[in-house]
Design a protein around this motif. Structure first.
Motif, PDB file in Angstrom:
ATOM      1  N   HIS A  19       0.845  -1.192   0.000  1.00 23.94           N
ATOM      2  CA  HIS A  19       0.000   0.000   0.000  1.00 23.94           C
ATOM      3  C   HIS A  19       0.878   1.240   0.000  1.00 23.94           C
ATOM      4  O   HIS A  19       1.931   1.253   0.625  1.00 23.94           O
ATOM      5  CB  HIS A  19      -0.871  -0.026   1.268  1.00 23.94           C
ATOM      6  CG  HIS A  19      -1.889   1.064   1.326  1.00 23.94           C
ATOM      7  ND1 HIS A  19      -2.110   1.804   2.464  1.00 23.94           N
ATOM      8  CD2 HIS A  19      -2.742   1.545   0.392  1.00 23.94           C
ATOM      9  CE1 HIS A  19      -3.060   2.696   2.218  1.00 23.94           C
ATOM     10  NE2 HIS A  19      -3.465   2.558   0.988  1.00 23.94           N
ATOM     11  N   PRO A  21       0.070   4.849   1.176  1.00 25.05           N
ATOM     12  CA  PRO A  21      -0.964   5.729   1.719  1.00 25.05           C
ATOM     13  C   PRO A  21      -0.906   7.120   1.099  1.00 25.05           C
ATOM     14  O   PRO A  21       0.165   7.582   0.690  1.00 25.05           O
ATOM     15  CB  PRO A  21      -0.669   5.791   3.217  1.00 25.05           C
ATOM     16  CG  PRO A  21       0.563   5.023   3.449  1.00 25.05           C
ATOM     17  CD  PRO A  21       1.039   4.420   2.177  1.00 25.05           C
ATOM     18  N   ALA A 209       0.938   2.310   9.281  1.00 24.84           N
ATOM     19  CA  ALA A 209       0.823   3.516   8.460  1.00 24.84           C
ATOM     20  C   ALA A 209       1.821   4.580   8.910  1.00 24.84           C
ATOM     21  O   ALA A 209       1.826   5.689   8.392  1.00 24.84           O
ATOM     22  CB  ALA A 209      -0.598   4.067   8.557  1.00 24.84           C
ATOM     23  N   TYR A 277      -5.264  -3.436  10.021  1.00 28.40           N
ATOM     24  CA  TYR A 277      -4.747  -2.336   9.183  1.00 28.40           C
ATOM     25  C   TYR A 277      -5.544  -2.241   7.886  1.00 28.40           C
ATOM     26  O   TYR A 277      -5.901  -1.154   7.444  1.00 28.40           O
ATOM     27  CB  TYR A 277      -3.260  -2.561   8.888  1.00 28.40           C
ATOM     28  CG  TYR A 277      -2.712  -1.606   7.844  1.00 28.40           C
ATOM     29  CD1 TYR A 277      -2.465  -0.280   8.162  1.00 28.40           C
ATOM     30  CD2 TYR A 277      -2.469  -2.039   6.544  1.00 28.40           C
ATOM     31  CE1 TYR A 277      -1.981   0.601   7.204  1.00 28.40           C
ATOM     32  CE2 TYR A 277      -1.990  -1.163   5.580  1.00 28.40           C
ATOM     33  CZ  TYR A 277      -1.748   0.153   5.920  1.00 28.40           C
ATOM     34  OH  TYR A 277      -1.282   1.027   4.971  1.00 28.40           O
ATOM     35  N   ARG A 278      -5.835  -3.395   7.289  1.00 30.49           N
ATOM     36  CA  ARG A 278      -6.610  -3.367   6.036  1.00 30.49           C
ATOM     37  C   ARG A 278      -7.990  -2.751   6.287  1.00 30.49           C
ATOM     38  O   ARG A 278      -8.495  -1.971   5.480  1.00 30.49           O
ATOM     39  CB  ARG A 278      -6.693  -4.778   5.437  1.00 30.49           C
ATOM     40  CG  ARG A 278      -5.323  -5.294   4.955  1.00 30.49           C
ATOM     41  CD  ARG A 278      -5.426  -6.597   4.174  1.00 30.49           C
ATOM     42  NE  ARG A 278      -5.650  -7.759   5.012  1.00 30.49           N
ATOM     43  CZ  ARG A 278      -4.673  -8.467   5.600  1.00 30.49           C
ATOM     44  NH1 ARG A 278      -3.415  -8.130   5.438  1.00 30.49           N
ATOM     45  NH2 ARG A 278      -4.965  -9.519   6.336  1.00 30.49           N
ATOM     46  N   VAL A 281      -7.599   1.071   6.582  1.00 29.05           N
ATOM     47  CA  VAL A 281      -7.465   1.728   5.274  1.00 29.05           C
ATOM     48  C   VAL A 281      -8.849   1.905   4.643  1.00 29.05           C
ATOM     49  O   VAL A 281      -9.187   2.966   4.111  1.00 29.05           O
ATOM     50  CB  VAL A 281      -6.529   0.911   4.351  1.00 29.05           C
ATOM     51  CG1 VAL A 281      -6.575   1.438   2.927  1.00 29.05           C
ATOM     52  CG2 VAL A 281      -5.099   0.953   4.893  1.00 29.05           C
ATOM     53  N   GLU A 285     -10.851   5.469   3.780  1.00 30.02           N
ATOM     54  CA  GLU A 285     -11.414   5.788   2.454  1.00 30.02           C
ATOM     55  C   GLU A 285     -12.884   6.180   2.583  1.00 30.02           C
ATOM     56  O   GLU A 285     -13.362   7.113   1.939  1.00 30.02           O
ATOM     57  CB  GLU A 285     -11.231   4.602   1.504  1.00 30.02           C
ATOM     58  CG  GLU A 285      -9.785   4.513   1.025  1.00 30.02           C
ATOM     59  CD  GLU A 285      -9.429   3.170   0.380  1.00 30.02           C
ATOM     60  OE1 GLU A 285     -10.312   2.295   0.257  1.00 30.02           O
ATOM     61  OE2 GLU A 285      -8.248   3.007   0.016  1.00 30.02           O
TER      62      GLU A 285
END
Ligand SMILES: [Zn+2]
Length: 380
Positions: A19, A21, A209, A277-278, A281, A285
């Motif tokens: 990813h 960010p 992150a 964490y997924r 994210v 969004e």
């Protein structure tokens, strides 16, 4: 410059990009105007972050380990859900697990001592033979408050024999954690105690992150790394401090080697542990699509998560920030003054939205508490 590939700093295998960010935020809640990328090692599952920054220079000059005992300390959650200052918790656990078990003249080395928040308490507790190592000249004056000159090592790793080697939230910033652990092992007396604390992304997803956390250790991978470096791990504690991994062990004559099945197992564990964490994210969004034009937005939390969320909402107007940490009250953060959450129940915010910017593990609980006072409460 876009970094195309990296090798795992623990096992040297190739890493895959996970990813990139939209915003890069450091552990000091500072925005970096450079993209970062999260990588996953195809060998041992270790996660790493790359940013186009010269970290050696960054830690010597820009970075300031801001945590100061009695000053700009953070608050953290403990096992029973209560909140305390980080230094109080870190020192209490270190004392219980290590200091109470060694004599007052034990030779102690703290690797990455910063401004001496732990060193100061160790000396105050009567341990006189403490040596501190760090990279930046800026820490020297603080450390000299507690230690004689010959026991403050800046930039040059001390030699000698130590009965205790420890580090608190240092190795996640280190581009060569294996080399650092091997160094620490090399200055151990026979059966010296090792005590290491690093973030745990399984219990605090935002760690993955965090742009200046070059390394993101899964607890089991971290323990395996310590064993590869010649330590025997006797305790792996992921519960006493929410979002932290603590390792206790001792110098060993055995250096463990990881075979293929062990590597595969570590890789699976690391990937599963990144599930929070997924989800984070995805929620970021969602927040970005739903709250981008909000006219009256309040943030709960004035730290890392709030910096990240507000940077993703450049058009939203932040009307206020709440934080439980009394040392932040009255300071300006993200365009508003930080107030105590006690203010929420005393005022009406029923036309406003509250975005809870805390460790996802605890944010829903906090959000639920304040839901009656806002039109909408959204949690990270
Ligand atoms: Zn690896």
């Amino acid at each position: 410059m876009k970094i195309e590939s990296v090798k795992c700093s623990l096992c040297k295998c190739d890493c895959l990009r996970v990813h990139s960010p939209e915003v890069s935020v450091t552990s000091e809640s500072r925005l970096l105007n450079k993209p970062s990328t999260l990588w996953s090692c195809q060998g041992c599952g270790h996660f790493m972050t790359s940013v186009d920054v010269d970290w050696g220079e960054y830690y010597r000059s820009t970075y300031d380990a801001t945590l100061v005992d009695g000053g700009a300390d953070e608050i953290v959650s403990t096992k029973d859900g209560s909140t305390v200052f980080r230094t109080d918790l870190d020192f209490a656990l270190y004392r219980e697990k290590v200091l109470d078990r060694v004599s007052k003249d034990a030779a102690i080395l703290e690797f990455g001592a910063g401004h001496g928040r732990i060193v100061g308490r160790t000396v105050a507790a009567g341990y006189q033979n403490v040596t501190a190592f760090d990279l930046g000249e800026k820490y020297q004056t603080s450390l000299l408050r507690w230690l004689p000159e010959e026991r403050v090592a800046i930039g040059r790793r001390p030699v000698g024999r130590f009965d205790v080697v420890c580090s608190f939230f240092v190795l996640e910033h280190d581009t060569d954690p294996r080399g650092s652990l091997e160094y620490l092992r090399s200055v151990c007396s026979e059966r010296a105690i090792v005590y290491l604390v690093v973030p745990n992304y399984e219990r605090n997803a935002g760690d993955l992150a965090c742009a200046d956390h070059v390394q993101h250790f899964h607890p089991e991978r971290f323990a395996a790394l310590a064993e590869e470096a010649g330590f025997a791990v006797t305790e792996l504690d992921c519960d006493s401090a929410v979002g932290a991994t603590i390792i206790v062990g001792h110098a060993s004559t055995v250096q463990v080697e990881l075979d293929a099945p062990r590597m595969a197992d570590l890789r699976d564990r690391a990937w599963r542990a990144a599930a929070p964490y997924r989800s984070l994210v995805e929620r970021l969004e969602l927040v970005q699509s739903e709250l981008s034009e909000v006219k009256s937005l309040y943030l709960y939390g004035a730290g890392f998560y709030a910096t990240m969320a507000s940077a993703m909402l450049p058009n939203a107007r932040v009307s206020g920030v709440f934080d439980q940490n009394p040392r932040k009250h009255g300071l300006e953060r993200l365009g508003a003054l930080v107030a105590s959450p006690d203010a929420i129940e005393q005022a009406g915010y029923i036309d406003s939205t509250l975005l809870v910017c805390l460790n996802p593990e605890i944010s829903a609980k906090v959000g639920g508490r304040f839901a009656p006072h806002f039109r909408r409460v959204q949690c990270l």
